[in-house]
Design a protein around this motif. Sequence first.
Motif, PDB file in Angstrom:
ATOM      1  N   ILE A   1      44.246 -21.526  -9.157  1.00 15.46           N
ATOM      2  CA  ILE A   1      43.535 -20.499  -9.953  1.00 15.46           C
ATOM      3  C   ILE A   1      43.328 -20.562 -11.355  1.00 15.46           C
ATOM      4  N   THR A   2      44.217 -21.147 -11.927  1.00 17.69           N
ATOM      5  CA  THR A   2      44.000 -21.559 -13.231  1.00 17.69           C
ATOM      6  C   THR A   2      43.181 -22.827 -13.627  1.00 17.69           C
ATOM      7  N   GLN A   3      43.193 -24.012 -12.664  1.00 17.19           N
ATOM      8  CA  GLN A   3      42.649 -25.063 -13.068  1.00 17.19           C
ATOM      9  C   GLN A   3      41.214 -25.110 -12.520  1.00 17.19           C
ATOM     10  N   TRP A   4      40.839 -24.424 -11.095  1.00 16.96           N
ATOM     11  CA  TRP A   4      39.763 -24.761 -10.444  1.00 16.96           C
ATOM     12  C   TRP A   4      38.853 -23.508 -10.339  1.00 16.96           C
ATOM     13  N   LEU A   5      39.919 -22.443  -9.817  1.00 17.04           N
ATOM     14  CA  LEU A   5      38.919 -21.202  -9.290  1.00 17.04           C
ATOM     15  C   LEU A   5      38.566 -20.179 -10.349  1.00 17.04           C
TER      16      LEU A   5
ATOM     17  N   LEU B   1      41.822  -8.415 -13.553  1.00 15.27           N
ATOM     18  CA  LEU B   1      40.460  -9.118 -13.659  1.00 15.27           C
ATOM     19  C   LEU B   1      39.769  -8.199 -14.785  1.00 15.27           C
ATOM     20  N   HIS B   2      39.221  -8.582 -15.746  1.00 16.71           N
ATOM     21  CA  HIS B   2      38.295  -7.980 -16.596  1.00 16.71           C
ATOM     22  C   HIS B   2      36.974  -8.241 -16.449  1.00 16.71           C
ATOM     23  N   ASP B   3      36.080  -7.127 -16.562  1.00 17.58           N
ATOM     24  CA  ASP B   3      34.495  -7.518 -16.699  1.00 17.58           C
ATOM     25  C   ASP B   3      33.714  -7.266 -17.772  1.00 17.58           C
TER      26      ASP B   3
ATOM     27  N   HIS C   1      52.859 -15.280 -17.412  1.00 18.27           N
ATOM     28  CA  HIS C   1      51.825 -14.791 -17.515  1.00 18.27           C
ATOM     29  C   HIS C   1      50.748 -15.765 -18.172  1.00 18.27           C
ATOM     30  N   THR C   2      49.524 -15.723 -17.891  1.00 20.06           N
ATOM     31  CA  THR C   2      48.541 -16.728 -18.536  1.00 20.06           C
ATOM     32  C   THR C   2      47.103 -16.128 -18.496  1.00 20.06           C
ATOM     33  N   THR C   3      46.281 -16.057 -19.506  1.00 18.19           N
ATOM     34  CA  THR C   3      45.048 -15.501 -19.485  1.00 18.19           C
ATOM     35  C   THR C   3      44.104 -16.651 -19.502  1.00 18.19           C
ATOM     36  N   ILE C   4      43.046 -16.678 -18.550  1.00 20.88           N
ATOM     37  CA  ILE C   4      41.917 -17.491 -18.498  1.00 20.88           C
ATOM     38  C   ILE C   4      40.615 -16.611 -18.957  1.00 20.88           C
ATOM     39  N   SER C   5      40.068 -17.463 -19.809  1.00 21.28           N
ATOM     40  CA  SER C   5      38.590 -16.733 -20.376  1.00 21.28           C
ATOM     41  C   SER C   5      37.432 -17.711 -20.604  1.00 21.28           C
TER      42      SER C   5
ATOM     43  N   SER D   1      37.576 -12.447 -18.099  1.00 17.22           N
ATOM     44  CA  SER D   1      38.754 -12.839 -18.266  1.00 17.22           C
ATOM     45  C   SER D   1      39.510 -12.449 -17.187  1.00 17.22           C
ATOM     46  N   MET D   2      40.937 -13.369 -16.857  1.00 16.51           N
ATOM     47  CA  MET D   2      41.736 -12.827 -15.849  1.00 16.51           C
ATOM     48  C   MET D   2      43.094 -13.176 -16.320  1.00 16.51           C
ATOM     49  N   THR D   3      43.796 -12.511 -16.224  1.00 19.62           N
ATOM     50  CA  THR D   3      45.328 -12.551 -16.142  1.00 19.62           C
ATOM     51  C   THR D   3      46.055 -12.552 -15.128  1.00 19.62           C
TER      52      THR D   3
END
Length: 372
Positions: A69-73, A37-39, A368-372, A6-8
């Motif tokens: 970052i949030t939509q594509w990367l 970034l979390h691994d 802030h937003t988290t993508i996972s 995940s990434m915040t």
Amino acid sequence: MIQITSMTLREIRLPLKEPFRISSGMVTERRIALLELHDASGLVGWSECVAGETPNYSPETIDTAWLAITQWLAPRVIGQDIESPGDVLPLLDRDIRGHNMAKAAIEMGIWGLESIRLGIPLSRLIGGTRKEIEVGISLGIQGSPDALATRVKAALATGYRKVKIKIMPGSDIDFVRAAREAAGPTAPLMADANNAYTLDDADHLTQLDELGLMMIEQPLAWDDLVQHAELQRRLQTPICLDESITSLDRARDMYTLGSGRIVNIKPGRVGGLASSVAIHDFCESNDVPVWCGGMLESGIGRAYNVALASLPNFVKPGDVSPSSRYWERDIVTPEWTMTAQGTMVVPEGAGIGVEVDLDRIEDLTVRHTTIS
Ligand code: OSB
Ligand code: MG
């Protein structure tokens, strides 16, 4: 092997100690995007996106980077098995044009994570050899030649090994001359125009040749190489390119065309550290000096610049100034400091070499937003 789970993404607001004016705009407060970034093994890495608030330096802004970052990367990276951080930019580049600063934030964060995972300093992981780097300062456009001369003298007295003077039509020859007279004939001075001129100004710019500058940075259009080559033929002062060098290919083109003789490398502008190192290596094998530029980074982005500037062909002082030049208080501990000799010590510890001040970051966060 790294697998991001995940990434915040956060935006913080950090007021500069003093406004920073360049030919194309002024900043008083930085809106900075930070990536956490979390691994899969529980490690956490941090990086910074250097895009500005407005598209006056490059087409990117913090808001376009947020979208990219949030939509594509981030979705393209999360859950993938990443063999090496060097694989990240090719993965992000496939069918996604531009957005180098957004890509670089992710790519650099993965280098940061890899240096933690391997337990070695980031600088050594990317091939750095220096224990200390040489520090310069970039001074925004001042109100008068006298005001500039005072600032330049003070910077040199503090120990800075290079002083970069921002210029634009109306604040150029007289300003640089006043700085030169105040600083003495051998002081390491340079100018940065951030695209404020055209080839019609070539005769005007040749007046700078008498002022003994180390270089003039990016006098012409932000995406130009051909007209810079024409201008370089008419100027004795070396041209250094910043905005125009967005990849290794553009650095090769600069060399082929003779558009400049020095390169300012900013990892954000070129898509991250792997691309920065490739440009460094190409320049080294062709006797083109490089130095590390800056984008008014917080202490997190600065850590990546310091690591990069420890590579051998970074032979001129960088725009990598200490935290106190920019902020009342940085977001890392210890803050970045400069020695009395005008150097910065490259951290020896594993990872990016500074601790992230999470309490302070949470205080400064506006979204802030988290993508996972
Ligand atoms: O052209 O190098 C530039 C800051 C924002 C945008 C463009 C530039 C700069 C700087 C700042 O010169 C250098 C620093 O971070 O100290
Ligand atoms: Mg510049």
